[in-house]
Design an enzyme around this catalytic site. Sequence first.
Site, short mmCIF file in Angstrom:
data_model
loop_
_atom_site.label_atom_id
_atom_site.label_comp_id
_atom_site.label_asym_id
_atom_site.label_seq_id
_atom_site.Cartn_x
_atom_site.Cartn_y
_atom_site.Cartn_z
CE LYS A 181 5.76 1.68 5.90
NZ LYS A 181 5.88 0.98 7.12
N GLY A 234 14.66 -0.78 0.79
CA GLY A 234 14.00 -2.02 1.21
C GLY A 234 14.20 -3.08 0.15
CB SER A 235 12.54 -6.30 -0.33
OG SER A 235 11.20 -5.87 -0.38
CD GLU A 256 20.56 3.06 -3.35
OE1 GLU A 256 21.06 1.91 -3.48
OE2 GLU A 256 20.79 3.98 -4.15
CB CYS A 290 21.70 -3.38 1.95
SG CYS A 290 22.46 -1.88 2.52
CD GLN A 337 15.12 -11.12 7.32
OE1 GLN A 337 14.07 -10.54 7.04
NE2 GLN A 337 15.98 -11.50 6.39
CD GLU A 391 18.98 -8.69 0.11
OE1 GLU A 391 17.76 -8.53 -0.07
OE2 GLU A 391 19.75 -7.76 0.40
P1 NAD Z 1 10.72 -4.38 2.79
O1 NAD Z 1 10.77 -4.06 1.34
O2 NAD Z 1 9.90 -5.52 3.24
O3 NAD Z 1 10.20 -3.12 3.61
C1 NAD Z 1 10.77 -1.85 3.45
C2 NAD Z 1 9.73 -0.79 3.78
O4 NAD Z 1 8.70 -0.83 2.79
C3 NAD Z 1 9.04 -1.00 5.12
O5 NAD Z 1 8.84 0.26 5.72
C4 NAD Z 1 7.72 -1.64 4.71
O6 NAD Z 1 6.69 -1.42 5.64
C5 NAD Z 1 7.44 -0.89 3.42
N1 NAD Z 1 6.48 -1.59 2.53
C6 NAD Z 1 6.11 -2.89 2.52
N2 NAD Z 1 5.18 -3.10 1.57
C7 NAD Z 1 4.97 -1.92 0.95
C8 NAD Z 1 4.16 -1.51 -0.14
N3 NAD Z 1 3.36 -2.34 -0.78
N4 NAD Z 1 4.22 -0.21 -0.52
C9 NAD Z 1 5.05 0.66 0.09
N5 NAD Z 1 5.83 0.33 1.14
C10 NAD Z 1 5.80 -0.95 1.56
O7 NAD Z 1 12.25 -4.52 3.26
P2 NAD Z 1 12.79 -4.87 4.70
O8 NAD Z 1 12.56 -6.33 4.94
O9 NAD Z 1 12.32 -3.89 5.70
O10 NAD Z 1 14.35 -4.61 4.52
C11 NAD Z 1 15.24 -5.54 3.99
C12 NAD Z 1 15.61 -5.18 2.56
O11 NAD Z 1 16.13 -3.86 2.52
C13 NAD Z 1 16.71 -6.05 2.00
O12 NAD Z 1 16.38 -6.41 0.68
C14 NAD Z 1 17.92 -5.15 2.01
O13 NAD Z 1 18.92 -5.46 1.08
C15 NAD Z 1 17.32 -3.83 1.73
N6 NAD Z 1 18.20 -2.76 2.16
C16 NAD Z 1 18.86 -2.05 1.19
C17 NAD Z 1 19.73 -1.03 1.56
C18 NAD Z 1 20.44 -0.23 0.50
O14 NAD Z 1 20.84 0.88 0.79
N7 NAD Z 1 20.60 -0.75 -0.69
C19 NAD Z 1 19.92 -0.73 2.90
C20 NAD Z 1 19.24 -1.48 3.86
C21 NAD Z 1 18.37 -2.49 3.48
#
Ligand code: NAD
Length: 490
Positions: A181, A234-235, A256, A290, A337, A391
């Site tokens: 997803k 993700g976040s 991550e 990230c 964003q 962040e």
């Molecule tokens: P996000 O957490 O909003 O979304 C990430 C994913 O989770 C998306 O596919 C989203 O649809 C899904 N999601 C949202 N709500 C959910 C839920 N309740 N249950 C399950 N999945 C859900 O993050 P984003 O805005 O897409 O990405 C930015 C973040 O990602 C930043 O915090 C960044 O630091 C982090 N990031 C980390 C790394 C790493 O390797 N550490 C790499 C890239 C990005």
Amino acid sequence: MSHTKTVAQTFSNFINNEWKQSSDHDVIASYNPANKEEIVGNVQKSSKADLDEAVEAAHNAKKGWRKLGQVARGQLLYKVADLLEESLEDIAETMTREMGKTLPEAKGETARGVAILRYYAGEGMRSDGDTIPSTEPDALMFTRRTPLGVVGVITPWNFPVAIPIWKIAPALVYGNTVVFKPATEAAVTAAKVVECFAKAGFPKGVLNFITGSGAVIGQGLIDHPLLNGITFTGSEGVGKNVARSATERGIKYQLEMGGKNPVIVARDADLNLAVDAVLSGGLKSTGQKCTATSRVIVEADIYDQFKELLLKKIDEITIGDGLKDGIWMGPCASEGQFNTVCSYIEKGKQEGASLIYGGEVLTDDEYKNGFFVRPAVFENVNSDMIIAQEEIFGPVLALLKVDSLENAIDVANDSKYGLSASIFTRNISSFLSFIDDMEAGLVRVNAESAGVELQAPFGGMKASSTGSREQGEAAKEFYTSIKTVFVKGS
Ligand code: NAD
């Protein structure tokens, strides 16, 4: 796949080797952040019923895929690599249109995806266990790596090719089936990556792709009873949710998450090198990596010199639509964003930091339809300020002045995150202390904070990660379980 010729193309889910529309026949549009009037494509707004179908397909495929063997699985990944390479130009252009990073960066990321696929294709030929001497001389004892089963892959929008591939490729080669997803903001790019997998000819149900909201499809995936493992980037907020759900059901998970990555500029640094690395590490991809630099911790002796050089070079940055030649920095990836970045710039001002460069929304003709912000530089930042702690994920740099290297490392560690960190110095003792004392999963000397090599372990410490590592051989630890085998002649 269905096509809407007059408007934008619509991409389907890929379930059990079939491209399928959502059962609700609903779609979500993905917009170009450099020109919000352009729809880059539509993706399915899937329902819980679609998700069940995808997970069941992966569940039904898992035994056959495991039994196919690692070598054959690796061979299929070589095919995907070739197909991705053939589509590189198209996928990179889609990525730029969909999430705004410049075309050279998007091409670089897609080429990285090809290289990651070839790396894991090669893993198909490498060891899947160890032999261990037994205390019983006539016994054979060894380990076998066995797949988890069905792995859920949830990814963010900022690296829409590389992150899905660095999760899906090891998951598959080590014998897992996958339900993927992507983030909706970059789901068209993801669909084009999945097309390469689809053309490679995997058995039915091995890779399934489903788009939709985080709340319905993301949450539904992590809660699904047929899932055996979940890998999430993700976040932090969503990551905690993934952890709760996975812990409750006792399945393996990997997270991550965010970073607040520092760069230390020591008094003996090569200042030109340090400034270039801060600009590149902090502002390429519009600060949405990230591993992006967000805190610049500078020793007082050279602070003014460093600042002067930084402000001179930052002013040379060209901002605009990433598809155009000569553009160095694109827009924020989405309206959400963009609003977040603007609100942090306001917070920085309100809490007393001095905005010494940029930070304004760009409104001239070439910018007015996009989410463009001029990079911002703050000084007089204290470590306890919001802009030094949270962040931002945008083109905002915070300068912090310190009076010694020891203080610099303390300030660098004054964060709940611990993903990446750099130091610029020519002094061996300084960088050895930094390597030793810095609480981060990636520590880099005389190199920007954003930068990883696919054959090396990648991941953070503290709130940035669950401590497991992605990429390189380290990925095997998450995607497999160890089975210890003991054999004795009868
Ligand atoms: P996000 O957490 O909003 O979304 C990430 C994913 O989770 C998306 O596919 C989203 O649809 C899904 N999601 C949202 N709500 C959910 C839920 N309740 N249950 C399950 N999945 C859900 O993050 P984003 O805005 O897409 O990405 C930015 C973040 O990602 C930043 O915090 C960044 O630091 C982090 N990031 C980390 C790394 C790493 O390797 N550490 C790499 C890239 C990005």
